[in-house]
Design a protein around this motif. Structure first.
Motif, PDB file in Angstrom:
ATOM      1  N   TYR A  77       0.824  -1.216   0.000  1.00 14.08           N
ATOM      2  CA  TYR A  77       0.000   0.000   0.000  1.00 14.08           C
ATOM      3  C   TYR A  77       0.855   1.263   0.000  1.00 14.08           C
ATOM      4  O   TYR A  77       0.532   2.237  -0.677  1.00 14.08           O
ATOM      5  N   ASN A  78       1.955   1.220   0.774  1.00 22.51           N
ATOM      6  CA  ASN A  78       2.779   2.429   0.842  1.00 22.51           C
ATOM      7  C   ASN A  78       3.402   2.758  -0.516  1.00 22.51           C
ATOM      8  O   ASN A  78       3.562   3.922  -0.862  1.00 22.51           O
ATOM      9  N   GLU A  79       3.700   1.709  -1.273  1.00 21.80           N
ATOM     10  CA  GLU A  79       4.244   1.929  -2.615  1.00 21.80           C
ATOM     11  C   GLU A  79       3.220   2.684  -3.479  1.00 21.80           C
ATOM     12  O   GLU A  79       3.566   3.602  -4.225  1.00 21.80           O
ATOM     13  N   ILE A  80       1.955   2.317  -3.325  1.00 18.48           N
ATOM     14  CA  ILE A  80       0.893   3.001  -4.089  1.00 18.48           C
ATOM     15  C   ILE A  80       0.731   4.441  -3.600  1.00 18.48           C
ATOM     16  O   ILE A  80       0.699   5.384  -4.400  1.00 18.48           O
ATOM     17  N   ILE A  81       0.670   4.596  -2.275  1.00 18.38           N
ATOM     18  CA  ILE A  81       0.455   5.944  -1.693  1.00 18.38           C
ATOM     19  C   ILE A  81       1.583   6.888  -2.126  1.00 18.38           C
ATOM     20  O   ILE A  81       1.338   8.009  -2.581  1.00 18.38           O
ATOM     21  N   THR A  82       2.823   6.415  -2.020  1.00 16.89           N
ATOM     22  CA  THR A  82       3.969   7.262  -2.401  1.00 16.89           C
ATOM     23  C   THR A  82       3.942   7.547  -3.902  1.00 16.89           C
ATOM     24  O   THR A  82       4.129   8.683  -4.325  1.00 16.89           O
ATOM     25  N   GLY A  83       3.674   6.493  -4.688  1.00 20.37           N
ATOM     26  CA  GLY A  83       3.642   6.645  -6.146  1.00 20.37           C
ATOM     27  C   GLY A  83       2.592   7.649  -6.603  1.00 20.37           C
ATOM     28  O   GLY A  83       2.737   8.288  -7.640  1.00 20.37           O
ATOM     29  N   LEU A  84       1.524   7.762  -5.836  1.00 24.82           N
ATOM     30  CA  LEU A  84       0.455   8.698  -6.207  1.00 24.82           C
ATOM     31  C   LEU A  84       0.708  10.089  -5.641  1.00 24.82           C
ATOM     32  O   LEU A  84      -0.030  11.030  -5.923  1.00 24.82           O
TER      33      LEU A  84
END
Ligand code: ASP
Length: 437
Positions: A77-84
């Motif tokens: 999830y953190n990968e998605i949050i940071t990527g966005l």
């Protein structure tokens, strides 16, 4: 025009995929309600978040340490949050709650549902629209089935208050007040329920293929996609193994006549497949699609003067019912009847069924044959076309395939062909070549 848009796991597996989804939603103002799945696989070797959650539930139930597994899920999830680039947004508190519940009282459905719940929260933050927790608006009965009355009322009211919203897929609230999930792939069902309760015009179901294909691409090279298919045709094809959509997803929208449009997140310009109640769109081909399954068994029962013995079929079927075996097809002759069943289901109980038939119906003989494949040739166009069965039989004969069984219901929506397992692929290709390609 208002639409529900449901995105499958592969459409939301990474920040990059999320961005595609964001662009799809913002390109059309009618896409008002969003139903996300949990992050799926980023590549073929990856693991779906739902599977990671089910695994951590198992670890917790065995009383083992869960911290590494929780960290791995959090990292997804953190990968998605940071990527966005969602500054200031975090799921830390949610992860604390999930870890606590796993340590104190692990619940399988609650744990599995967190994949959609967390993804829904990210989606709502990303799109800057309200988040509606599915546990407050989707309800199950004691028997595990959807409580349609309560769900429609509560969800309908909530949607009326929120012209746009995110409703996570896959779960709702059980009768015991705890989170309960649908079966796997159930976000499709949530999408359908939201579409029905929100009385929208279209239910768009975004996935990683451009709709339904006319045949299995593992058998036929590059089969044509289906543009329009009716709910009934879809049911026939899905039953025979063609899968893109969860089986139960049809029913809520079908009740109110909302069409489903299957679309491809990676190629949003493709029109995809329209699943509709009925359509005036002319078909390019007489048949809509072909699907099939291997490993059926036939139980062939004969008895002289069977035709005049009232209740004979019922007695035979009683033997199957007594052994809890579902019957697929029932082709019959004057003094014979054939019962087609799933090999796997039948095998272990076969002797019990045979003795049951002898006891209940006293036939002259019973013969069993295994290794049968069934192919469904489905199409509403067959109703107005003559010679479909003739063409089909000719195509199979030319391919050197012996037809073991043929069954066409009077609805003329499908023809079921039984062939030997080993002829299954050749037969499918021959039918495709004859009617479509
Ligand atoms: N995430 C759930 C599953 O993997 C539900 C869904 O995606 O529809 O089955």
């Amino acid at each position: 025009m208002r639409k529900v848009v449901k995105f499958g796991g592969s459409s939301l597996a990474s920040a990059e995929q999320f961005k595609k989804v964001g662009a799809i939603i913002s390109s059309d103002a009618s896409r008002v309600y969003v139903v996300p799945s949990a992050p799926g696989k980023r590549d073929s070797k990856d693991t779906k978040v739902t599977d990671m959650l089910l695994h951590v539930y198992k670890t917790a139930s065995e009383g083992k340490d869960i911290s590494a597994e929780i960290e791995a899920i959090k990292a997804r999830y953190n990968e998605i949050i940071t990527g966005l680039g969602l500054e200031g947004f975090t799921l830390d508190q949610d992860f604390e709650e999930i870890a606590n519940s796993l340590k104190t009282e692990p619940e399988k459905d609650y744990t599995a549902s967190r994949g959609e719940y967390l993804n829904g929260k990210i989606m709502a933050a990303y799109l800057n629209i309200p988040f509606i927790d599915a546990k407050d608006v989707i309800f199950f009965n004691e028997d595990g089935k959807l409580n349609t009355y309560k769900t429609e009322k509560m969800l309908g009211a909530k949607l009326a208050e929120n012209p746009r919203a995110v409703v996570p897929g896959f779960y709702g609230m059980g009768k015991n007040g705890k989170v309960k999930t649908f079966s796997r792939g159930g976000s499709d069902v949530t999408g359908s329920i939201v579409a029905q309760a929100g009385r929208v015009d279209v239910y768009e179901n975004w996935t990683d293929v451009s709709g339904f294909l006319t045949a299995d691409p593992r058998i036929v090279d590059n089969p044509e996609p289906i543009k329009y298919i009716t709910y009934r045709e879809l049911r026939e094809l899905s039953y025979m193994g063609a899968s893109v959509l969860h089986e139960d997803a049809i029913f809520p929208v079908r009740q109110v006549g909302i069409p489903i449009n299957i679309r491809n997140t990676n190629i949003p310009t493709d029109e995809g497949t329209w699943i509709v109640e009925s359509t005036a769109h002319k078909q390019e081909h007489v048949i809509t699609g072909i699907a099939g399954k291997k490993d059926f068994c036939t139980v062939f029962i004969s008895k002289a003067m069977m035709n005049s013995e009232i209740g004979f079929c019922r007695k035979v079927l009683q033997a199957f019912e007594d052994n809890n075996i579902s019957v697929e097809h029932l082709p019959s002759g004057i003094d014979t009847m054939t019962v087609v069943v799933h090999e796997e289901e039948f095998m272990e109980k076969e002797q019990k069924v045979i003795s049951g038939i002898h006891r209940l119906a006293a036939p002259d003989s019973i013969e069993i044959e295994s290794g049968l494949a069934l192919i469904a040739v489905v199409g509403r166009g067959m109703r107005s076309a003559s010679g479909t069965a003739g063409k089909l039989c000719t195509a199979l004969a030319q391919a050197g395939v012996n037809i073991k069984m043929i069954d066409q219901g009077s609805s003329e929506l499908n023809i079921i062909i039984g062939v030997r397992n080993r002829d299954f692929e050749v037969a499918t290709k021959a039918i495709y070549a004859c009617f479509i390609g």
